[in-house]
Write a protein that holds these residues in place. Sequence first.
Motif, PDB file in Angstrom:
ATOM      1  N   GLU A 199       0.807  -1.223   0.000  1.00 48.16           N
ATOM      2  CA  GLU A 199       0.000   0.000   0.000  1.00 48.16           C
ATOM      3  C   GLU A 199       0.841   1.274   0.000  1.00 48.16           C
ATOM      4  OE1 GLU A 199      -4.040  -0.590   2.287  1.00 48.16           O
ATOM      5  OE2 GLU A 199      -2.352  -1.267   3.518  1.00 48.16           O
ATOM      6  N   ASN A 200       2.152   1.153   0.202  1.00 46.49           N
ATOM      7  CA  ASN A 200       3.005   2.346   0.289  1.00 46.49           C
ATOM      8  C   ASN A 200       2.844   3.269  -0.908  1.00 46.49           C
ATOM      9  OD1 ASN A 200       4.034   1.803   2.799  1.00 46.49           O
ATOM     10  ND2 ASN A 200       5.804   0.688   2.022  1.00 46.49           N
ATOM     11  N   ALA A 201       2.774   2.707  -2.087  1.00 45.79           N
ATOM     12  CA  ALA A 201       2.640   3.520  -3.296  1.00 45.79           C
ATOM     13  C   ALA A 201       1.323   4.294  -3.316  1.00 45.79           C
ATOM     14  CB  ALA A 201       2.747   2.645  -4.539  1.00 45.79           C
ATOM     15  N   ASN A 202       0.336   3.848  -2.573  1.00 48.42           N
ATOM     16  CA  ASN A 202      -0.969   4.509  -2.574  1.00 48.42           C
ATOM     17  C   ASN A 202      -1.085   5.628  -1.551  1.00 48.42           C
ATOM     18  OD1 ASN A 202      -1.943   2.931  -4.654  1.00 48.42           O
ATOM     19  ND2 ASN A 202      -2.604   1.322  -3.261  1.00 48.42           N
ATOM     20  N   LYS A 203      -0.040   5.860  -0.759  1.00 52.64           N
ATOM     21  CA  LYS A 203      -0.096   6.942   0.221  1.00 52.64           C
ATOM     22  C   LYS A 203      -0.366   8.280  -0.446  1.00 52.64           C
ATOM     23  CE  LYS A 203       2.725   5.175   3.988  1.00 52.64           C
ATOM     24  NZ  LYS A 203       3.943   5.373   4.781  1.00 52.64           N
ATOM     25  N   LYS A 204       0.076   8.413  -1.684  1.00 53.72           N
ATOM     26  CA  LYS A 204      -0.120   9.679  -2.391  1.00 53.72           C
ATOM     27  C   LYS A 204      -1.600   9.997  -2.592  1.00 53.72           C
ATOM     28  CE  LYS A 204       0.518   7.398  -6.823  1.00 53.72           C
ATOM     29  NZ  LYS A 204       1.464   7.102  -7.865  1.00 53.72           N
ATOM     30  N   TYR A 205      -2.454   8.995  -2.472  1.00 58.93           N
ATOM     31  CA  TYR A 205      -3.886   9.217  -2.660  1.00 58.93           C
ATOM     32  C   TYR A 205      -4.584   9.650  -1.370  1.00 58.93           C
ATOM     33  CZ  TYR A 205      -2.929   6.872  -7.039  1.00 58.93           C
ATOM     34  OH  TYR A 205      -2.403   6.516  -8.252  1.00 58.93           O
ATOM     35  N   ARG A 206      -3.837   9.642  -0.271  1.00 61.90           N
ATOM     36  CA  ARG A 206      -4.397  10.114   0.989  1.00 61.90           C
ATOM     37  C   ARG A 206      -4.251  11.626   1.060  1.00 61.90           C
ATOM     38  NH1 ARG A 206      -1.881   5.754   5.272  1.00 61.90           N
ATOM     39  NH2 ARG A 206      -2.834   3.913   4.326  1.00 61.90           N
ATOM     40  N   LYS A 207      -5.008  12.212   1.948  1.00 59.67           N
ATOM     41  CA  LYS A 207      -4.908  13.660   2.133  1.00 59.67           C
ATOM     42  C   LYS A 207      -3.926  13.964   3.266  1.00 59.67           C
ATOM     43  CE  LYS A 207      -9.406  15.049   0.415  1.00 59.67           C
ATOM     44  NZ  LYS A 207     -10.598  15.846   0.695  1.00 59.67           N
ATOM     45  N   SER A 208      -3.384  15.166   3.240  1.00 61.23           N
ATOM     46  CA  SER A 208      -2.562  15.682   4.329  1.00 61.23           C
ATOM     47  C   SER A 208      -2.632  17.206   4.296  1.00 61.23           C
ATOM     48  CB  SER A 208      -1.124  15.175   4.227  1.00 61.23           C
ATOM     49  OG  SER A 208      -0.501  15.664   3.062  1.00 61.23           O
ATOM     50  N   LEU A 209      -1.998  17.826   5.275  1.00 63.01           N
ATOM     51  CA  LEU A 209      -2.065  19.280   5.395  1.00 63.01           C
ATOM     52  C   LEU A 209      -1.000  19.943   4.547  1.00 63.01           C
ATOM     53  CD1 LEU A 209      -2.721  19.599   9.231  1.00 63.01           C
ATOM     54  CD2 LEU A 209      -4.382  19.481   7.353  1.00 63.01           C
ATOM     55  N   TYR A 210      -1.430  20.962   3.795  1.00 63.32           N
ATOM     56  CA  TYR A 210      -0.549  21.720   2.908  1.00 63.32           C
ATOM     57  C   TYR A 210      -0.777  23.207   3.106  1.00 63.32           C
ATOM     58  CZ  TYR A 210       1.173  17.832   0.109  1.00 63.32           C
ATOM     59  OH  TYR A 210       1.826  16.710  -0.309  1.00 63.32           O
ATOM     60  N   ILE A 211       0.251  23.979   2.791  1.00 64.75           N
ATOM     61  CA  ILE A 211       0.145  25.429   2.797  1.00 64.75           C
ATOM     62  C   ILE A 211      -0.632  25.828   1.537  1.00 64.75           C
ATOM     63  CG2 ILE A 211       1.437  27.614   2.727  1.00 64.75           C
ATOM     64  CD1 ILE A 211       1.671  26.010   5.371  1.00 64.75           C
ATOM     65  N   ALA A 212      -1.755  26.517   1.733  1.00 63.60           N
ATOM     66  CA  ALA A 212      -2.643  26.870   0.619  1.00 63.60           C
ATOM     67  C   ALA A 212      -2.385  28.291   0.115  1.00 63.60           C
ATOM     68  CB  ALA A 212      -4.093  26.732   1.062  1.00 63.60           C
ATOM     69  N   LYS A 213      -1.598  29.061   0.861  1.00 70.44           N
ATOM     70  CA  LYS A 213      -1.294  30.451   0.502  1.00 70.44           C
ATOM     71  C   LYS A 213       0.028  30.778   1.201  1.00 70.44           C
ATOM     72  CE  LYS A 213      -3.252  34.812   1.867  1.00 70.44           C
ATOM     73  NZ  LYS A 213      -4.405  35.467   2.433  1.00 70.44           N
ATOM     74  N   ASP A 214       0.929  31.468   0.538  1.00 69.73           N
ATOM     75  CA  ASP A 214       2.232  31.778   1.138  1.00 69.73           C
ATOM     76  C   ASP A 214       2.073  32.276   2.574  1.00 69.73           C
ATOM     77  OD1 ASP A 214       3.431  31.086  -1.234  1.00 69.73           O
ATOM     78  OD2 ASP A 214       3.983  33.129  -1.813  1.00 69.73           O
ATOM     79  N   VAL A 215       2.967  31.770   3.449  1.00 67.80           N
ATOM     80  CA  VAL A 215       2.929  32.127   4.868  1.00 67.80           C
ATOM     81  C   VAL A 215       4.313  32.660   5.244  1.00 67.80           C
ATOM     82  CG1 VAL A 215       2.714  31.205   7.219  1.00 67.80           C
ATOM     83  CG2 VAL A 215       1.196  30.367   5.418  1.00 67.80           C
ATOM     84  N   LYS A 216       4.352  33.772   5.956  1.00 63.09           N
ATOM     85  CA  LYS A 216       5.606  34.362   6.428  1.00 63.09           C
ATOM     86  C   LYS A 216       5.914  33.841   7.834  1.00 63.09           C
ATOM     87  CE  LYS A 216       6.393  37.319   3.060  1.00 63.09           C
ATOM     88  NZ  LYS A 216       7.451  37.013   2.134  1.00 63.09           N
ATOM     89  N   LYS A 217       7.203  33.799   8.157  1.00 61.73           N
ATOM     90  CA  LYS A 217       7.639  33.405   9.492  1.00 61.73           C
ATOM     91  C   LYS A 217       6.910  34.282  10.512  1.00 61.73           C
ATOM     92  CE  LYS A 217      11.670  33.002  12.471  1.00 61.73           C
ATOM     93  NZ  LYS A 217      13.119  33.056  12.581  1.00 61.73           N
ATOM     94  N   GLY A 218       6.343  33.651  11.569  1.00 59.38           N
ATOM     95  CA  GLY A 218       5.621  34.376  12.609  1.00 59.38           C
ATOM     96  C   GLY A 218       4.143  34.547  12.333  1.00 59.38           C
ATOM     97  N   GLU A 219       3.698  34.225  11.110  1.00 59.56           N
ATOM     98  CA  GLU A 219       2.283  34.344  10.750  1.00 59.56           C
ATOM     99  C   GLU A 219       1.508  33.182  11.371  1.00 59.56           C
ATOM    100  OE1 GLU A 219      -0.388  34.684   6.652  1.00 59.56           O
ATOM    101  OE2 GLU A 219       1.770  35.058   6.555  1.00 59.56           O
ATOM    102  N   ILE A 220       0.243  33.422  11.664  1.00 64.17           N
ATOM    103  CA  ILE A 220      -0.624  32.408  12.282  1.00 64.17           C
ATOM    104  C   ILE A 220      -1.244  31.534  11.197  1.00 64.17           C
ATOM    105  CG2 ILE A 220      -2.742  32.065  13.614  1.00 64.17           C
ATOM    106  CD1 ILE A 220      -2.077  34.668  15.103  1.00 64.17           C
TER     107      ILE A 220
END
Length: 187
Positions: A122-143
Amino acid sequence: EIAEAVETLETYGCNKVILLKCTANYPADPTDSHIKQIPLIKKTFGCDVGLSDHTLGIGVAIASVALGAVVIEKHFTNSRAEGGVDSAFSLEPHEMKMLVEETKRAWQALGNGKRITHAKSENANKKYRKSLYIAKDVKKGEIFTPENVRSVRPGMGMKPKYYDFVMGKIASKDLKMGTALDNSHIA
């Protein structure tokens, strides 16, 4: 009777006994098979257990493998059309082949019984799972907010179950849109 037979065998040096669960009815109705007794027989007598199967077809035999049967005994005929005492519930060659293939498949599917998170395949199928990603550029110290963090594919970042944990935390460095979020990104 079973205990007496096992004791006699052991007394005379037989240290490898396999008991066969059997319904002595020809043909046997699957509802009379009670194959859930297989684990009990194994535990009670401390030996391997199989099935002497007189039901029609191969379903009961395959199911018995999932319950621990290590041997399957079935009646065999070259052709039921030729007749014979046991021909009505005997397997023909193509059915015997199917029984062998499907019981082997059932045995393989059991695995080793140890807890694992997933099969290596199943390792090759991990790419089909979801995970958390940055959706908009974030600066250091930003919430981190719902506007700059999303749960999307592939599954290369933190698991989505950490979404609420991440919300309101502070970025440890500048992060570009599309970066898979991990613990090092949280201050």
